[in-house]
Scaffold this motif. Structure first.
Motif, short mmCIF file in Angstrom:
data_model
loop_
_atom_site.label_atom_id
_atom_site.label_comp_id
_atom_site.label_asym_id
_atom_site.label_seq_id
_atom_site.Cartn_x
_atom_site.Cartn_y
_atom_site.Cartn_z
N LEU A 1 32.58 15.95 43.64
CA LEU A 1 31.23 15.41 43.84
C LEU A 1 31.28 13.93 44.17
O LEU A 1 30.60 13.46 45.10
N ALA A 2 32.09 13.19 43.44
CA ALA A 2 32.21 11.75 43.69
C ALA A 2 32.73 11.46 45.09
O ALA A 2 32.23 10.57 45.79
N LEU A 3 33.72 12.22 45.55
CA LEU A 3 34.26 12.02 46.88
C LEU A 3 33.26 12.41 47.96
O LEU A 3 33.19 11.77 49.02
N LEU A 4 32.48 13.45 47.72
CA LEU A 4 31.46 13.86 48.67
C LEU A 4 30.41 12.76 48.84
O LEU A 4 30.03 12.42 49.97
N LEU A 5 29.97 12.19 47.73
CA LEU A 5 28.98 11.12 47.79
C LEU A 5 29.57 9.85 48.42
O LEU A 5 28.86 9.13 49.14
N PHE A 6 30.82 9.60 48.16
CA PHE A 6 31.45 8.38 48.68
C PHE A 6 31.51 8.40 50.20
O PHE A 6 31.05 7.47 50.87
#
Length: 232
Positions: free
Chosen positions: A77-82
Motif C-alpha cells: 500500500l505504501a509503495l502504491l501511494l508513493f
C-alpha cells in the motif's frame, strides 16, 4: 509492544499522507493560499519519504515481526501511494542491495557522480508498471476534477522530491566511495546527523545507515538506540 508501535507508526504515516493529499488535491485553493500550498507540498514530500520507509521496514519484516502478510500488505500500500511501485520488484532489489552493498552487483550503487547516479537510481525502480499506474491515476483525476494541476502538484511533485531526498540521504551519502573509509564490509556509513535532522531528512536511514546494515530487522524508529551497541 514493538509490533504495536510499529503498526501505529506505519498507520500514522499512511493516514497522514492520505489526509494531506486529499485536502491538498480536493479542497485547497493554492492561488488563494500560496503559503499553505507550499506547506502542504513540504509536508507531502516528507510523508512520501515516510511511505517509502514504511515499505522498506516491511521488506525487512520490521513493522510486525513474524507476520509477513501484514508487512507485505502495508508495504504494498505504501509503495502504491508513493509512486505505484511494485512490492516484488523492490524487495528483490533491496535484498540484493544488502547482500552486495557498495559493489557492482548492488542495484542501488553507481560509480558515476551524484546526478548520473540518481538517474540510474530512478531507472532501476521506475518502469512501465509505474508509468501506467501513475498515468492512469492522472487521467482518472482529470476526469473527476477537470483541468487542474493540483493532482500533479500534490502527488507527482512530492514523489519526485521525496525520491531525491531518499537518494541523497539514504543512498548517496551513506554509500558514496572515495569519501572516507567504510567501517566494515557493509560499505555503508552513517551521516552522524543529530536525531531531529536525521528524522527530518530520511527517517533515520541517513543518520543511522550503518546501524541499519548491521541490524536490518530493526525498524526506523529504533535505529538511534543501535548506535554503539557493540561497544556497550
Amino acid at each position: 509492544m514493538s509490533s504495536l508501535v510499529g503498526l501505529a507508526l506505519a498507520g500514522a504515516v499512511i493516514c497522514a499522507w492520505l489526509a494531506l493529499h486529499v485536502f491538498a488535491v480536493w479542497h485547497l485553493d493554492a492561488s488563494a493560499s500560496p503559503v499553505l500550498a507550499v506547506l502542504c507540498l513540504i509536508g507531502l514530500t516528507w510523508l512520501s519519504v515516510g511511505l517509502f520507509i514504511v515499505a522498506h521496514d516491511a521488506m525487512h519484516g520490521a513493522i510486525v515481526p513474524g507476520r509477513p502478510a501484514i508487512n507485505k500488505g502495508l508495504g504494498s500500500l505504501a509503495l502504491l501511494l508513493f509512486a505505484g511501485f511494485s512490492w516484488r520488484k523492490l524487495i528483490v532489489k533491496h535484498m540484493a542491495h544488502h547482500r552486495h552493498a557498495g559493489t557492482d552487483d548492488d542495484p542501488d550503487f553507481s560509480r558515476g557522480g551524484p546526478m548520473s547516479w540518481y538517474i540510474d537510481f530512478v531507472r532501476t525502480y521506475f518502469g512501465w508498471r509505474e508509468f501506467w499506474v501513475l498515468g492512469g491515476s492522472v487521467i482518472l483525476y482529470a476526469l473527476i476534477l477537470g483541468a487542474r494541476w493540483a493532482y500533479v502538484g500534490f502527488w507527482a511533485v512530492p514523489s519526485i522530491l521525496a525520491s531525491m531526498q531518499l537518494f541523497v540521504f539514504g543512498t548517496w551519502l551513506p554509500h558514496r566511495p572515495d569519501h572516507d573509509a567504510f567501517p566494515d564490509r557493509h560499505n555503508a556509513r552513517s551521516t552522524r546527523f543529530g536525531r531531529p535532522l536525521s528524522l527530518l531528512t530520511c527517517f533515520h536511514f541517513g543518520g543511522y545507515h550503518h546501524e541499519h546494515h548491521l541490524y536490518p530487522s530493526v525498524p526506523w524508529w529504533q535505529l538511534p538506540s543501535m548506535r554503539g551497541k557493540d561497544e556497550r
